[in-house]
Design an enzyme around this catalytic site. Structure first.
Site, PDB file in Angstrom:
ATOM      1  N   CYS A   1      -4.921   3.165  -6.378  1.00 14.24           N
ATOM      2  CA  CYS A   1      -3.749   4.033  -6.247  1.00 14.24           C
ATOM      3  C   CYS A   1      -3.072   4.339  -7.572  1.00 14.24           C
ATOM      4  CB  CYS A   1      -2.741   3.396  -5.300  1.00 14.24           C
ATOM      5  SG  CYS A   1      -2.260   1.742  -5.786  1.00 14.24           S
TER       6      CYS A   1
ATOM      7  N   ARG B   1       5.003  -3.226 -12.693  1.00 16.21           N
ATOM      8  CA  ARG B   1       5.591  -3.183 -11.355  1.00 16.21           C
ATOM      9  C   ARG B   1       7.099  -3.000 -11.507  1.00 16.21           C
ATOM     10  NH1 ARG B   1       2.468  -2.534  -7.207  1.00 16.21           N
ATOM     11  NH2 ARG B   1       1.336  -4.497  -7.421  1.00 16.21           N
TER      12      ARG B   1
ATOM     13  N   THR C   1      -4.773  -3.977  11.319  1.00 16.33           N
ATOM     14  CA  THR C   1      -3.441  -4.576  11.459  1.00 16.33           C
ATOM     15  C   THR C   1      -2.691  -4.703  10.143  1.00 16.33           C
ATOM     16  OG1 THR C   1      -4.441  -6.772  11.311  1.00 16.33           O
ATOM     17  CG2 THR C   1      -4.063  -5.896  13.522  1.00 16.33           C
ATOM     18  N   GLY C   2      -3.374  -4.542   9.015  1.00 13.28           N
ATOM     19  CA  GLY C   2      -2.711  -4.633   7.716  1.00 13.28           C
ATOM     20  C   GLY C   2      -1.886  -3.383   7.424  1.00 13.28           C
TER      21      GLY C   2
ATOM     22  N   LYS D   1      -8.992  -1.306 -13.726  1.00 11.18           N
ATOM     23  CA  LYS D   1      -9.329  -0.238 -12.784  1.00 11.18           C
ATOM     24  C   LYS D   1      -8.859   1.113 -13.314  1.00 11.18           C
ATOM     25  CE  LYS D   1      -8.520  -3.279  -8.779  1.00 11.18           C
ATOM     26  NZ  LYS D   1      -7.597  -3.498  -7.648  1.00 11.18           N
TER      27      LYS D   1
ATOM     28  N   HIS E   1       4.128   5.804  -7.232  1.00 11.76           N
ATOM     29  CA  HIS E   1       3.709   5.335  -8.553  1.00 11.76           C
ATOM     30  C   HIS E   1       3.979   6.439  -9.568  1.00 11.76           C
ATOM     31  CE1 HIS E   1       2.160   1.864  -6.724  1.00 11.76           C
ATOM     32  NE2 HIS E   1       0.868   2.020  -6.877  1.00 11.76           N
TER      33      HIS E   1
ATOM     34  N   ARG F   1     -16.544   0.261  -5.773  1.00 11.13           N
ATOM     35  CA  ARG F   1     -16.208   1.283  -6.774  1.00 11.13           C
ATOM     36  C   ARG F   1     -17.127   1.234  -7.988  1.00 11.13           C
ATOM     37  NH1 ARG F   1      -9.883   0.275  -6.446  1.00 11.13           N
ATOM     38  NH2 ARG F   1      -9.535   1.028  -4.326  1.00 11.13           N
TER      39      ARG F   1
ATOM     40  N   SER G   1       5.097  -1.426  -2.702  1.00 15.99           N
ATOM     41  CA  SER G   1       4.211  -1.268  -1.541  1.00 15.99           C
ATOM     42  C   SER G   1       2.748  -1.273  -1.961  1.00 15.99           C
ATOM     43  CB  SER G   1       4.545   0.016  -0.776  1.00 15.99           C
ATOM     44  OG  SER G   1       4.362   1.139  -1.593  1.00 15.99           O
TER      45      SER G   1
ATOM     46  N   GLN H   1       4.804   1.139 -11.113  1.00 23.24           N
ATOM     47  CA  GLN H   1       4.247   1.155  -9.767  1.00 23.24           C
ATOM     48  C   GLN H   1       5.148   0.475  -8.733  1.00 23.24           C
ATOM     49  OE1 GLN H   1      -0.196   0.688 -11.771  1.00 23.24           O
ATOM     50  NE2 GLN H   1       0.034   0.226  -9.605  1.00 23.24           N
TER      51      GLN H   1
ATOM     52  N   SER I   1      -6.603 -12.083  14.420  1.00 26.67           N
ATOM     53  CA  SER I   1      -5.773 -11.020  14.971  1.00 26.67           C
ATOM     54  C   SER I   1      -6.466 -10.341  16.149  1.00 26.67           C
ATOM     55  CB  SER I   1      -5.470  -9.954  13.909  1.00 26.67           C
ATOM     56  OG  SER I   1      -4.585 -10.440  12.945  1.00 26.67           O
TER      57      SER I   1
END
Lengths: 357, 357, 357, 357
Positions: free
Chosen positions: D155, D242, D12-13, D211, D249, D115, D185, D182, D40
């Site tokens: 991302c 951002r 649902t995300g 990261k 990005h 990761r 979203s 970036q 949910s």
């Protein structure tokens, strides 16, 4: 079927670019003639728009290699195409559109110049296709044999005229109060400086309110003595605003009818709406012309402008108005439905009605 | 003069922060009591708003070291201050504002909860200062001795109510059709997600149209039998939109009068407008309350919201309306005039009228 | 003290407007001469900038009535003022700045044209006030008696040059890698079309990276044989981007030193930084020139650009770099510190050093 | 071919919604199991995401009627699908991904949790498909029979890792300095408040730089003793920002090689680049993985993010760097290539390598 060769007047501007993009794989029409102002002319299209191509997809391959003529080389146009789309500014339209028509080329125009000319239809195919019947007298009066001029209305009115027209015959529109929130692409390129509109709203667009108030009356008008007489029965008041949105004109509309319908009647007419563009299966007509969204917060420019490939009208929030009968919100894509896409739809209608052959 | 000690209910939220900022050097009031929800309470203000201070200027030095109480520590409030500004949500207001008033503290509220309560004034000092005369009966009915509640209207109506009120007495307003374009700060913090509003317009704000249509009627209302009765003579229809603007609510207004004035009469009234807030020289009142701009494209949120330190109303584009009598565009700063600044102006009026001593 | 009469070359453009605004109540200087291109000339300033005044405050009263001369009326300038600020484009600067200097008027320039001229200082008062000592030889070489030219660097470098210069003498800068995110106002007006930059980033600004890489070397340079020789010891690599921000250039900087300092040493130097502009108490110098913010997410253009009335540099996020020694983020207001404000600061320094009398 | 039934954890995300949208007509996979957090769960998907569906196209018809299970109903997942996409937050991933793998379901994850786990590949199919050979030992070590975990990187690194990897084998990357800009979203929904980012840049994203600096080293790593050992030969320094962009990005990259190539060598390698995803004809692979644009001002987020249906990498501005060897600008779509699209590409590779049957 062999495609009809068409030309574009003002091919290098933003509307001209949209025409090229939308006609790339058109089933009926093929771009064969491009022209622009003298200083853009004399090179391939690719060279002429270098660094000024603003479409999301690349320049169509074949068209990129077409030669760009100067707009005054009308004899070249006559050699190369059968009718033209006019994407030129109003003052240039004043000078050239009649010359093209006189030379024998039908002109499907986006320009504002002839919108007040009594025998030139301001065409929204879903609403006033019947106005095309004035074309023979338009030609006769001017001594034109094959050429004629048809134009389309200003982009600011496209979002709500179709939903209103769908109700007009049965319930008779009387009063419309509309506030528009219009995208920056409506001003062309370079158009609105970012300094003016970013994090801001500009409550004024030159001449936009006048167009918004007058053009619908002609579209709803009747032909009398070979002139289109604006309807005397409808009154419109418009507030036009520029908002920081790239594409998509939004309108908040309050409306009063001679015979007020119920909310259910309105919704049922909108949902069943099947205009001539759909029955004729015009290639650019959306599957559904009026999309009514039940969500409380729709339509929204970013989410709804591309509905029906930018040719559908999205409507929402139909509810009673405390002053007039009803109010609602409507949206259309201003450079697709409101400009080049609308022009192509006009040409498609003209073609099916045998005006372009 | 010794300053009056005041408290802020909901001091850590966005409106609360604005109160702190605007009261920093106030000539009459001094912040001495801060409270918030239990989970923000129990630390200094600086610690409580850490990383959530959204004002353009730093936290006022002195106030940053104030202790933040829990909103239910009303006895502490009584010790420390003489009246409170309420910057809490409507549902919290429901629970606490009456408790504070009952305990003896006047509540100057921003919250919506009591706007429909018949004996609670919805105050815009320039318009309905006379409604304060209901306060003694408000206290008597509830058995309150010193406390009372005064609230202010929703931010969406502040931009055009004052210009309209300036004309009301002489020409009698009858119909108002308004379309608002409201800034994201109106939704508080975090408020509107950037994903929802960037490069977009949202034609819906929950409950905003109802407030916009009802609150003015109460503000224009009369006191009958110790209740404020909304005026039956005015009808309002509102379309409320959220636009990608940070601060400043813009409104496109069409209006009809019982006795229509001329354009010159309107402009001359607006230009001469000298409300009670100016004659009383309230510290937060702008030098000129209504600023009429002659430029065709004003007011604009980014350019005009800060006029009069965010307390002036900027108006422009007055012209005849094709449906009602006139139309115009109005703008006010929604978190200054429309929230904390408006609350402080209310308190200043109350102070001069001896309700706070 | 009687104020010094000053002129503005290019008074109607965006930088020129900023000069007017910032000089409105200047304690030392008074605007007495305005000039512009021939087509803006020949009317009052108010008439000349009609509808093109882009400042947040109104046109200064007195200056609005000044007559706007054509830029080639140098004799008028000589009559009316003692030195001029130049806010003209580089190609116009090429033609006129030397003429003004030759005529006897010092030129405090914003233009790029003379930045590469070896005997013209590119001045940031906090860094290279010593370069002013080249002025006598500049005059002598050209046979100018009273006139001279001083220019200021490009706005893209102002945010991080001062913080770096503060460390240079002690630790010797060697390598700087900078990525800028620059506001649209840096492109003037109309500047960047909204269509290009809204909901977008443009990773290119013509000639900006070259300026960013070269101008600092001259600012850090030495005077040898009456020429300013760029430092051979520093190397800079720049990525310049345009972002959808109205004002404020942000820079992400990685830096390597000959003698690397510790983080504490850097912070202590920045915090103690008291440049000549502060010791001389120049009117436009901010109280604190370098503001270091401890928050993880600062500086931000919207929140920090107005620090020190737009003349302070805000720095944050100082941390080790995995490749060079340190990295940090810096911000300055591009049209205040980076343009008109910087020019006025230059003039203030020149005045205290007796170059303008 | 019968399609493989797949599940989505966290359906649902925002990332889950993207999975549903992108898998709607997938030639190999068919969504048959959806799960979400307990609150949910227990309704149809349509009901579960009501008013929170943020995709530009409507909810896929068939999937809208699927039942949403609670994430802890693993036995249901086993019944209904053959492997799962994980679109859950890192802390939820910590709890559930291993449970799903242990139960026999391969987990193709978007989450960050694993990761850093030495035997879990961080997969970009174009770069380190060879790391899949660690999966048998991953299963063996944990006693899993059919299940395993493969994850994808953050991302922020997707835009430039592929262009760099294309050069790595031949010229050996040594140093990378990258500054990212970036899109909002990337923060999910509701994500970044409009108040924070509109007309602004935020020079900080929590944990993003770590990261960005570490994940590529593992992707370039070697398998030693059944663990993926990060490469010791590459060093990365990242500045992450951002910006007010919806999707896409952008990265400004400076890079140094052990054996520096010429500009022509780089361009020729990029232009000829044909990774395993294209030779295997994976359905989600773009026709061309690296698109180099010659225009000086590209790539731009709004114009280039949708290239190759959001799965291509657009690169431009390759030029020498004054400090390292070269610099360039790169762009990828962060929620397509950088999230759900990347996950699907991973699953497609796994499928062709027979890990999913």
């Amino acid at each position: 079927m062999e495609k009809i060769p068409v030309g574009i007047l003002g091919a290098t501007g933003m509307v001209g670019q949209n025409y090229l993009r939308l006609l790339e794989n058109h089933p009926w029409f093929e771009v064969t003639f491009l022209c622009a102002s003298p200083h853009s002319a004399g090179k391939t299209y690719e060279a002429a728009v270098e660094r000024r191509w603003h479409m999301p997809t690349p320049i169509p391959k074949r068209e990129s290699q077409l030669y760009v003529y100067s707009i005054d080389q009308i004899s070249k146009a006559l050699e190369k195409c059968q009718f033209v789309f006019s994407a030129i500014d109003t003052d240039v339209a004043k000078e050239y559109e009649e010359q093209y028509a006189a030379a024998g080329l039908p002109v499907v125009s986006n320009a504002g110049y002839h919108r007040q000319t009594p025998d030139v239809p301001v065409l929204i195919p879903e609403i006033n296709a019947s106005h095309l019947s004035i074309l023979p007298s338009q030609q006769q009066k001017r001594g034109w044999e094959k050429g004629f001029i048809v134009t389309k209305p200003n982009c600011s009115i496209q979002s709500y005229m179709i939903p209103l027209a769908a109700l007009h015959e049965k319930f008779q529109l009387k009063k419309i109060l509309v506030t528009t929130m219009q995208a920056v692409s409506g001003a062309g390129y370079p158009g609105v400086p970012s300094w003016d509109i970013y994090e801001n709203v500009v409550p004024y667009i030159a001449k936009e309110e006048e167009k918004t108030e007058n053009e619908p009356l002609k579209i709803f008008g009747s032909i009398v003595d070979n002139e289109i007489i604006p309807t005397p029965d409808v009154r419109i008041s418009a507030h036009c605003n520029r908002v920081p949105v790239l594409d998509g004109h939004l309108a908040c509309v309050s409306v009063e009818f001679a015979t007020p319908p119920s909310r259910e009647e309105i919704l049922s007419i909108w949902n069943a709406y099947t205009p001539i563009t759909q029955t004729l299966e015009l290639p650019s007509a959306p599957e559904k012309t009026i999309l009514y969204r039940e969500e409380l917060n729709r339509p929204q420019p970013r989410l709804d402008r591309d509905a029906g490939k930018g040719m559908a009208i999205t409507v929402g929030r139909l509810r009673p108005c405390n002053l007039l009968d009803f109010r609602f919100v409507a949206l259309s894509h201003n450079t697709l439905r409101g400009a080049a896409g609308g022009g192509i739809l006009n040409a498609e209608l003209l073609f099916t009605q045998r005006y372009l052959t």
